[in-house]
Design a protein around this motif. Structure first.
Motif, PDB file in Angstrom:
ATOM      1  N   TYR A  29       0.830  -1.201   0.000  1.00 41.56           N
ATOM      2  CA  TYR A  29       0.000   0.000   0.000  1.00 41.56           C
ATOM      3  C   TYR A  29       0.866   1.253   0.000  1.00 41.56           C
ATOM      4  CZ  TYR A  29      -3.515  -3.412   1.273  1.00 41.56           C
ATOM      5  OH  TYR A  29      -4.348  -4.515   1.266  1.00 41.56           O
ATOM      6  N   ASP A  30       0.487   2.224  -0.828  1.00 44.17           N
ATOM      7  CA  ASP A  30       1.167   3.515  -0.876  1.00 44.17           C
ATOM      8  C   ASP A  30       0.378   4.474   0.015  1.00 44.17           C
ATOM      9  OD1 ASP A  30       2.263   6.003  -1.431  1.00 44.17           O
ATOM     10  OD2 ASP A  30       2.173   5.775  -3.603  1.00 44.17           O
ATOM     11  N   VAL A  31       0.962   4.825   1.151  1.00 45.07           N
ATOM     12  CA  VAL A  31       0.277   5.687   2.117  1.00 45.07           C
ATOM     13  C   VAL A  31       0.785   7.129   2.070  1.00 45.07           C
ATOM     14  CG1 VAL A  31      -0.320   3.777   3.648  1.00 45.07           C
ATOM     15  CG2 VAL A  31       1.847   4.984   3.996  1.00 45.07           C
ATOM     16  N   THR A  32       1.549   7.460   1.050  1.00 48.24           N
ATOM     17  CA  THR A  32       2.136   8.796   0.927  1.00 48.24           C
ATOM     18  C   THR A  32       1.082   9.896   1.015  1.00 48.24           C
ATOM     19  OG1 THR A  32       3.774   7.818  -0.578  1.00 48.24           O
ATOM     20  CG2 THR A  32       3.683  10.233  -0.449  1.00 48.24           C
ATOM     21  N   ASN A  33       0.006   9.760   0.266  1.00 45.58           N
ATOM     22  CA  ASN A  33      -1.028  10.801   0.241  1.00 45.58           C
ATOM     23  C   ASN A  33      -2.080  10.616   1.330  1.00 45.58           C
ATOM     24  OD1 ASN A  33       0.126  12.121  -2.011  1.00 45.58           O
ATOM     25  ND2 ASN A  33      -0.782  10.601  -3.354  1.00 45.58           N
ATOM     26  N   PHE A  34      -1.875   9.632   2.194  1.00 43.65           N
ATOM     27  CA  PHE A  34      -2.810   9.353   3.282  1.00 43.65           C
ATOM     28  C   PHE A  34      -2.301   9.904   4.623  1.00 43.65           C
ATOM     29  CE2 PHE A  34      -4.857   6.311   6.334  1.00 43.65           C
ATOM     30  CZ  PHE A  34      -6.168   6.666   6.075  1.00 43.65           C
ATOM     31  N   LEU A  35      -1.099  10.461   4.627  1.00 41.05           N
ATOM     32  CA  LEU A  35      -0.487  10.933   5.878  1.00 41.05           C
ATOM     33  C   LEU A  35      -1.380  11.902   6.640  1.00 41.05           C
ATOM     34  CD1 LEU A  35       3.211  11.489   4.754  1.00 41.05           C
ATOM     35  CD2 LEU A  35       2.268   9.541   6.007  1.00 41.05           C
ATOM     36  N   ASP A  36      -1.923  12.894   5.952  1.00 41.19           N
ATOM     37  CA  ASP A  36      -2.746  13.910   6.618  1.00 41.19           C
ATOM     38  C   ASP A  36      -4.107  13.376   7.057  1.00 41.19           C
ATOM     39  OD1 ASP A  36      -0.747  15.806   6.314  1.00 41.19           O
ATOM     40  OD2 ASP A  36      -1.525  16.512   4.397  1.00 41.19           O
ATOM     41  N   GLU A  37      -4.573  12.303   6.433  1.00 40.89           N
ATOM     42  CA  GLU A  37      -5.878  11.735   6.767  1.00 40.89           C
ATOM     43  C   GLU A  37      -5.817  10.694   7.880  1.00 40.89           C
ATOM     44  OE1 GLU A  37      -8.332  10.488   3.418  1.00 40.89           O
ATOM     45  OE2 GLU A  37      -6.922  11.521   2.110  1.00 40.89           O
ATOM     46  N   HIS A  38      -4.640  10.135   8.116  1.00 39.65           N
ATOM     47  CA  HIS A  38      -4.519   9.046   9.088  1.00 39.65           C
ATOM     48  C   HIS A  38      -4.855   9.545  10.494  1.00 39.65           C
ATOM     49  CE1 HIS A  38      -2.287   6.029  11.597  1.00 39.65           C
ATOM     50  NE2 HIS A  38      -3.000   5.244  10.792  1.00 39.65           N
ATOM     51  N   PRO A  39      -5.874   8.962  11.106  1.00 37.93           N
ATOM     52  CA  PRO A  39      -6.306   9.423  12.430  1.00 37.93           C
ATOM     53  C   PRO A  39      -5.214   9.335  13.506  1.00 37.93           C
ATOM     54  CG  PRO A  39      -7.952   7.972  11.481  1.00 37.93           C
ATOM     55  CD  PRO A  39      -6.740   7.913  10.592  1.00 37.93           C
ATOM     56  N   GLY A  40      -4.293   8.387  13.343  1.00 38.71           N
ATOM     57  CA  GLY A  40      -3.207   8.237  14.316  1.00 38.71           C
ATOM     58  C   GLY A  40      -2.034   9.159  14.061  1.00 38.71           C
ATOM     59  N   GLY A  41      -2.110   9.931  12.989  1.00 32.48           N
ATOM     60  CA  GLY A  41      -1.038  10.864  12.655  1.00 32.48           C
ATOM     61  C   GLY A  41      -0.054  10.297  11.650  1.00 32.48           C
ATOM     62  N   ALA A  42       0.656  11.193  11.019  1.00 31.75           N
ATOM     63  CA  ALA A  42       1.619  10.827   9.981  1.00 31.75           C
ATOM     64  C   ALA A  42       2.837  10.112  10.553  1.00 31.75           C
ATOM     65  CB  ALA A  42       2.060  12.077   9.225  1.00 31.75           C
ATOM     66  N   LYS A  43       3.206  10.447  11.767  1.00 31.78           N
ATOM     67  CA  LYS A  43       4.415   9.904  12.381  1.00 31.78           C
ATOM     68  C   LYS A  43       4.394   8.372  12.424  1.00 31.78           C
ATOM     69  CE  LYS A  43       7.200  10.474  16.551  1.00 31.78           C
ATOM     70  NZ  LYS A  43       7.280  11.139  17.844  1.00 31.78           N
ATOM     71  N   ILE A  44       3.247   7.814  12.734  1.00 31.77           N
ATOM     72  CA  ILE A  44       3.117   6.356  12.824  1.00 31.77           C
ATOM     73  C   ILE A  44       3.343   5.717  11.464  1.00 31.77           C
ATOM     74  CG2 ILE A  44       1.468   4.488  13.249  1.00 31.77           C
ATOM     75  CD1 ILE A  44       0.245   6.370  15.415  1.00 31.77           C
ATOM     76  N   LEU A  45       2.764   6.290  10.416  1.00 28.52           N
ATOM     77  CA  LEU A  45       2.945   5.730   9.076  1.00 28.52           C
ATOM     78  C   LEU A  45       4.394   5.868   8.613  1.00 28.52           C
ATOM     79  CD1 LEU A  45      -0.306   6.925   7.278  1.00 28.52           C
ATOM     80  CD2 LEU A  45       0.232   4.639   8.134  1.00 28.52           C
ATOM     81  N   LYS A  46       5.020   6.974   8.939  1.00 29.42           N
ATOM     82  CA  LYS A  46       6.416   7.173   8.554  1.00 29.42           C
ATOM     83  C   LYS A  46       7.318   6.168   9.261  1.00 29.42           C
ATOM     84  CE  LYS A  46       6.027  12.053   7.421  1.00 29.42           C
ATOM     85  NZ  LYS A  46       6.423  13.425   7.770  1.00 29.42           N
ATOM     86  N   ARG A  47       6.971   5.786  10.471  1.00 28.06           N
ATOM     87  CA  ARG A  47       7.772   4.839  11.246  1.00 28.06           C
ATOM     88  C   ARG A  47       7.765   3.443  10.619  1.00 28.06           C
ATOM     89  NH1 ARG A  47       5.497   4.736  16.724  1.00 28.06           N
ATOM     90  NH2 ARG A  47       6.136   6.906  16.721  1.00 28.06           N
ATOM     91  N   VAL A  48       6.658   3.046   9.999  1.00 26.32           N
ATOM     92  CA  VAL A  48       6.570   1.699   9.409  1.00 26.32           C
ATOM     93  C   VAL A  48       6.757   1.702   7.890  1.00 26.32           C
ATOM     94  CG1 VAL A  48       5.160   0.753  11.270  1.00 26.32           C
ATOM     95  CG2 VAL A  48       4.037   1.774   9.281  1.00 26.32           C
ATOM     96  N   ALA A  49       7.011   2.846   7.316  1.00 25.48           N
ATOM     97  CA  ALA A  49       7.184   2.938   5.865  1.00 25.48           C
ATOM     98  C   ALA A  49       8.357   2.080   5.408  1.00 25.48           C
ATOM     99  CB  ALA A  49       7.412   4.387   5.453  1.00 25.48           C
ATOM    100  N   GLY A  50       8.119   1.348   4.330  1.00 25.23           N
ATOM    101  CA  GLY A  50       9.137   0.470   3.782  1.00 25.23           C
ATOM    102  C   GLY A  50       9.213  -0.876   4.466  1.00 25.23           C
TER     103      GLY A  50
END
Length: 84
Positions: A29-50
């Motif tokens: 899944y590409d979550v790049t454009n979902f960062l601002d929408e993620h209810p838990g915040g962008a930081k969590i998605l960036k931590r698991v990216a890749g």
């Protein structure tokens, strides 16, 4: 048709410049454009990216979340690898 990714290829997508990809189960899944929408915040998605985020995803989300957003964010499948 969806693309097939190796874990190494997904690992190359760990910043906003190259895109932020995560693995959940066998989906990529590409979550790049979902960062601002993620209810838990962008930081969590960036931590698991890749990375394979399956364990973290299912700890906090139900099946309905993947059903709601998965089709919009899915870019492919994880290639099967031989287990030795």
């Amino acid at each position: 048709m969806s693309k097939t990714f190796t874990a190494k290829e997904v690992g190359e997508h760990k910043d906003e410049q190259n895109g932020l990809y995560i693995i959940v189960d066998s989906g990529v899944y590409d979550v790049t454009n979902f960062l601002d929408e993620h209810p838990g915040g962008a930081k969590i998605l960036k931590r698991v990216a890749g990375k394979n985020a399956t364990k973290q995803f299912w700890k906090y989300h139900g099946k309905n979340v993947l059903e709601k957003y998965g089709s919009k964010l899915k870019v492919g499948e994880l290639a099967e690898t031989a287990k030795l």
